[in-house]
Design an enzyme around this catalytic site. Structure first.
Site, short mmCIF file in Angstrom:
data_model
loop_
_atom_site.label_atom_id
_atom_site.label_comp_id
_atom_site.label_asym_id
_atom_site.label_seq_id
_atom_site.Cartn_x
_atom_site.Cartn_y
_atom_site.Cartn_z
N ASP A 178 0.86 -1.18 0.00
CA ASP A 178 0.00 0.00 0.00
C ASP A 178 0.90 1.23 0.00
O ASP A 178 2.12 1.13 -0.12
CB ASP A 178 -0.94 -0.01 1.20
CG ASP A 178 -2.32 0.57 0.85
OD1 ASP A 178 -2.37 1.78 0.54
OD2 ASP A 178 -3.31 -0.17 0.85
N HIS A 241 -2.76 3.41 -4.54
CA HIS A 241 -2.22 2.85 -3.30
C HIS A 241 -0.81 2.30 -3.52
O HIS A 241 -0.47 1.21 -3.05
CB HIS A 241 -3.14 1.77 -2.74
CG HIS A 241 -4.39 2.31 -2.10
ND1 HIS A 241 -4.40 2.93 -0.88
CD2 HIS A 241 -5.68 2.32 -2.53
CE1 HIS A 241 -5.64 3.30 -0.57
NE2 HIS A 241 -6.43 2.94 -1.56
N GLU A 305 -10.01 3.11 -5.20
CA GLU A 305 -9.55 4.41 -4.72
C GLU A 305 -8.34 4.91 -5.50
O GLU A 305 -7.28 5.19 -4.94
CB GLU A 305 -9.23 4.32 -3.22
CG GLU A 305 -10.45 3.97 -2.38
CD GLU A 305 -10.14 3.84 -0.90
OE1 GLU A 305 -11.00 4.18 -0.08
OE2 GLU A 305 -9.03 3.38 -0.57
N TRP A 370 -17.60 -3.53 -1.75
CA TRP A 370 -17.41 -3.06 -0.38
C TRP A 370 -18.12 -1.76 -0.06
O TRP A 370 -18.39 -1.48 1.11
CB TRP A 370 -15.91 -2.91 -0.10
CG TRP A 370 -15.21 -1.90 -0.95
CD1 TRP A 370 -14.78 -2.06 -2.23
CD2 TRP A 370 -14.86 -0.56 -0.59
NE1 TRP A 370 -14.17 -0.91 -2.68
CE2 TRP A 370 -14.20 0.02 -1.69
CE3 TRP A 370 -15.03 0.19 0.57
CZ2 TRP A 370 -13.73 1.34 -1.67
CZ3 TRP A 370 -14.55 1.49 0.59
CH2 TRP A 370 -13.90 2.05 -0.52
N TYR A 395 -16.15 -4.82 7.98
CA TYR A 395 -14.88 -4.16 8.29
C TYR A 395 -14.68 -4.16 9.80
O TYR A 395 -15.35 -3.42 10.53
CB TYR A 395 -14.87 -2.73 7.75
CG TYR A 395 -14.47 -2.62 6.29
CD1 TYR A 395 -14.78 -3.63 5.38
CD2 TYR A 395 -13.79 -1.51 5.82
CE1 TYR A 395 -14.41 -3.54 4.06
CE2 TYR A 395 -13.41 -1.40 4.49
CZ TYR A 395 -13.73 -2.42 3.60
OH TYR A 395 -13.37 -2.32 2.29
N ASP A 397 -12.12 -3.18 11.49
CA ASP A 397 -11.31 -2.11 12.06
C ASP A 397 -12.17 -1.02 12.70
O ASP A 397 -11.65 -0.16 13.40
CB ASP A 397 -10.36 -1.50 11.03
CG ASP A 397 -11.03 -1.22 9.70
OD1 ASP A 397 -11.85 -2.04 9.26
OD2 ASP A 397 -10.73 -0.19 9.08
N TRP A 446 -8.31 -3.59 8.30
CA TRP A 446 -7.28 -2.63 7.91
C TRP A 446 -6.56 -2.17 9.17
O TRP A 446 -7.17 -2.03 10.24
CB TRP A 446 -7.91 -1.44 7.19
CG TRP A 446 -8.75 -1.85 6.02
CD1 TRP A 446 -10.12 -1.93 5.97
CD2 TRP A 446 -8.29 -2.26 4.73
NE1 TRP A 446 -10.52 -2.37 4.72
CE2 TRP A 446 -9.43 -2.57 3.94
CE3 TRP A 446 -7.02 -2.40 4.17
CZ2 TRP A 446 -9.33 -3.02 2.62
CZ3 TRP A 446 -6.93 -2.83 2.85
CH2 TRP A 446 -8.07 -3.13 2.10
N GLU A 448 -4.53 0.69 9.94
CA GLU A 448 -4.05 2.03 10.24
C GLU A 448 -3.98 2.27 11.75
O GLU A 448 -3.04 2.88 12.26
CB GLU A 448 -4.96 3.09 9.61
CG GLU A 448 -4.88 3.16 8.09
CD GLU A 448 -5.96 2.33 7.42
OE1 GLU A 448 -6.36 2.68 6.30
OE2 GLU A 448 -6.41 1.34 8.03
#
Length: 519
Positions: A178, A241, A305, A370, A395, A397, A446, A448
């Protein structure tokens, strides 16, 4: 199953469970009879039960545990199995070897939870007598783990696979690259990890972050997963990404004179790959090495994205768009994905990508929808094979509740346990042809805001239990699931899983609200 039989409170729920009187005793004299084609399952049984129970479970032609392949069970497909536990013998049958691997996990759950911990030694262990016939509802039951944002040691990936297999999930989607990090070594492009595997900090915290796997580590992970019936699907992001790749090799971008760092922020970075032939040579070379390590039929190449601003401002990209007869630079995205997808098809693999709308990827792609649940049906009607991954239900996260004591997670409304369980990959009002194109579902984590294995497990469990239960059984019995889950937590405790404790609210209500688009 009734609370009076907690040992039969299995997760995921088998298709058919018929309790029988009596107990089957495992002791030092218990042997395993292995018939042709069952060697892998026998090895897994010993690998998982031997160290935990202290029993040798040695092979013997007259063993009381019998593993057998039976063509008459062909109706159970690749992963179905039949398990008969009687007072004198245990018989595990399946039409395919993978079905036996699923049955081994059921045997583990039938044992007392203490047999999972490895810290207890006993002269004997008992299983309840039972007849089970089992087959999954969906062929794709997955979990995606992002190791690009925060690298995780390969030893933890092995544990992650073990816990997935325990819940009969069969696909580990490994997000390897990424903007914030590149974790897959590529011999032809060593700077991808030597430069792209390191970032100076994360959100101005001043703490450097680094990590990359070796090819040997990734091959060993694939072997470990295969032995448990889990396929590892690698994801190499493109054409967006890719900031980490561009930091390593600026010539792959739209401004080769620009020097970039590995991105230290979260969100969507506007730097993307260029569309000149050097880029496609790079992508093909990288994917050749990826396919050499990962035998998975599916190769994920991201695709989501992807801002087109750089292409719109690049004379070379505009010229490429015109030369290809495209409507404009924004159409380069579909063209790019089509070229890479065709390359994978030529190599005998299935290109897989994230679908923003369900309509933008070539038809030979398996798509993961998604953004909106309706996109799954759009993609299926178009002819795609689809994995349902709606972010508001899968998701992990996102936080699990609005409790102020919850550890910090992805900003947005929580995704509660009930929300995950209630997600329906194939609604009842779909046409049969549409429903037939849904492969299944998977959870996404994810990273982050997730830095350690304990945090991963806290966010993952017990929500992944809910997804696994629905994906395997297809059932819609929330009350029954809650009852089974209460007993199942003893197994999670024995396995040392750092799950979020069950609360009255998490077991009775669904989180409400909307969240911004993640990542």
């Amino acid at each position: 199953m009734p609370a009076s039989r907690p040992e039969l409170s299995l997760v995921p729920r088998p298709r058919k469970v018929s309790p029988r009187p009596g107990r089957f005793v495992l002791d030092h004299d218990t042997r395993v009879r292995t018939l042709p084609g069952t060697e892998a399952a026998a090895d897994l049984l010993r690998t998982l039960l031997g160290p935990a129970t202290g029993l040798p479970l040695a092979p013997s032609p007259d063993g009381r545990i019998v593993l057998a392949l039976d063509r008459q069970l062909g109706g159970l497909g690749d992963e179905g199995y039949g398990l008969t536990v009687g007072p004198q013998a245990l018989l595990l049958r399946a039409a395919r070897p993978t079905g036996l691997l699923r049955g081994v996990q059921t045997i583990r759950q039938l044992l007392p939870p203490e047999a999972l911990s490895g810290g207890v030694r006993a002269a004997s262990w008992e299983l309840p007598c039972v007849e089970i016939s089992d087959v999954p509802c969906h062929p794709w039951r997955g979990a995606m783990l992002d190791v690009a944002r925060h690298f995780q040691p390969v030893s933890y990936l092995h544990r992650y696979v073990d816990l997935m297999a325990f819940h009969k999930l069969n696909t580990l989607h490994l997000h390897l690259t990424d903007d914030q990090g590149w974790r897959m070594p590529v011999d032809a492009f060593p700077r991808l990890t030597s430069v792209g595997g390191h970032r100076a900090e994360s959100l101005s915290d001043g703490v450097p972050h680094s990590g990359a796997y070796t090819r040997r580590e990734l091959r060993d992970l694939v072997e470990h997963a295969t032995a448990r019936g889990v396929t590892v699907v690698p994801e190499i992001e493109m054409p967006g990404h890719v900031r980490a790749a561009l930091a390593a090799y600026p010539e792959l971008g739209n401004r080769p004179d620009r020097r970039l760092d590995v991105w230290t922020r979260w969100g969507v970075c506007d730097t993307v790959l260029g569309v000149h032939e050097q880029v496609f040579d790079f992508c093909r070379t990288v994917l050749e090495e990826v396919m050499d390590v990962f035998p998975s039929p599916h190769i994920h190449i991201g695709g989501e994205e992807c801002p087109t601003t750089e292409w719109e401002n690049s004379p070379a990209a505009r010229d490429r768009s015109a030369a290809e007869g495209l409507a404009g630079p924004s159409a380069l995205h579909g063209w790019f994905m089509g070229r890479i997808g065709s390359f994978l098809v030529e190599r005998g693999r299935t290109p897989t990508g994230w679908a923003e709308t369900g309509t933008e990827l070539p038809l030979d792609f398996t798509v993961m929808t998604w953004r909106d649940p309706a996109h799954a049906r759009t993609a299926a009607r178009r002819g795609h094979r689809v994995v349902s991954a709606h972010h508001r239900a899968t998701y992990l996260d996102y936080a699990q509740s609005t409790d102020p004591a919850e550890p910090y997670a992805q900003p947005g409304a929580p995704v509660g346990l009930h929300t995950v369980y209630a997600d329906e990959p194939v609604p009842d009002d779909w046409e049969a042809e549409e429903a037939g194109r849904i492969l299944g579902t998977q959870a996404q984590l994810w990273t982050e805001y997730v830095t350690t294995p304990d945090r991963i497990e806290y966010l993952t469990y017990p929500r992944l239990c809910a997804l696994a239960d629905r994906a395997w059984s297809g059932g819609r019995d929330w009350t029954g699931f809650v009852e089974r889950l209460r007993h199942h937590t003893a197994r999670l405790d024995a396995l040392g899983v750092a799950y979020r404790p069950l609360t009255a609210r998490s077991l009775t209500t669904a989180s409400a609200g909307t969240a911004p688009i993640p990542r």
